[in-house]
Scaffold this motif. Structure first.
Motif, PDB file in Angstrom:
ATOM      1  N   PHE A 166       0.839  -1.204   0.000  1.00 33.00           N
ATOM      2  CA  PHE A 166       0.000   0.000   0.000  1.00 33.00           C
ATOM      3  C   PHE A 166       0.874   1.254   0.000  1.00 33.00           C
ATOM      4  N   LEU A 167       1.853   1.285   0.889  1.00 33.81           N
ATOM      5  CA  LEU A 167       2.744   2.450   0.970  1.00 33.81           C
ATOM      6  C   LEU A 167       3.631   2.559  -0.268  1.00 33.81           C
ATOM      7  N   GLY A 198       2.304   4.383  -3.181  1.00 36.49           N
ATOM      8  CA  GLY A 198       2.169   5.830  -3.078  1.00 36.49           C
ATOM      9  C   GLY A 198       1.047   6.320  -2.190  1.00 36.49           C
ATOM     10  N   HIS A 199       0.368   5.420  -1.533  1.00 37.01           N
ATOM     11  CA  HIS A 199      -0.708   5.813  -0.613  1.00 37.01           C
ATOM     12  C   HIS A 199      -0.112   6.108   0.752  1.00 37.01           C
ATOM     13  N   ASN A 200      -0.834   6.901   1.559  1.00 34.06           N
ATOM     14  CA  ASN A 200      -0.258   7.240   2.861  1.00 34.06           C
ATOM     15  C   ASN A 200      -1.262   7.352   4.009  1.00 34.06           C
ATOM     16  N   LEU A 201      -2.558   7.251   3.754  1.00 32.46           N
ATOM     17  CA  LEU A 201      -3.553   7.404   4.813  1.00 32.46           C
ATOM     18  C   LEU A 201      -4.021   6.032   5.297  1.00 32.46           C
ATOM     19  N   ILE A 202      -3.806   5.761   6.571  1.00 27.60           N
ATOM     20  CA  ILE A 202      -4.284   4.527   7.184  1.00 27.60           C
ATOM     21  C   ILE A 202      -5.232   4.910   8.312  1.00 27.60           C
TER      22      ILE A 202
END
Length: 80
Positions: free
Chosen positions: A23-24, A27-31
């Motif tokens: 996931f990271l 390029g994603h960053n909101l968990i």
């Protein structure tokens, strides 16, 4: 939400780390998590999974649900 090894959450920690890492890496960053997911184990696994990349993550959690008795159990009550 489903990280853990109990029958309700059949994602073992190594697999959860792989999922979070992918996931990271994408390029994603909101968990978004909560201490009520799987009795807190899911949130603990997320914490360990992001530990080495914490500066890259926007971490959201919930603090409304009572997990333990006592005066700090609902610290956010009234402020939400």
């Amino acid at each position: 939400m489903n990280f853990g090894t109990d029958p309700q959450a059949p994602t073992p920690e190594p697999e959860a780390h792989r999922i979070v890492g992918a996931f990271l890496d994408a390029g994603h960053n909101l968990i978004d998590t909560a201490d009520t997911y799987r009795g807190g184990s899911s949130e603990e696994i997320v914490g360990r999974a992001i530990a080495s990349r914490r500066a890259d993550v926007v971490l959201a959690t919930k603090g409304r649900h009572r997990r333990v008795p006592g005066p700090t159990a609902e610290a956010c009550r009234g402020s939400i």
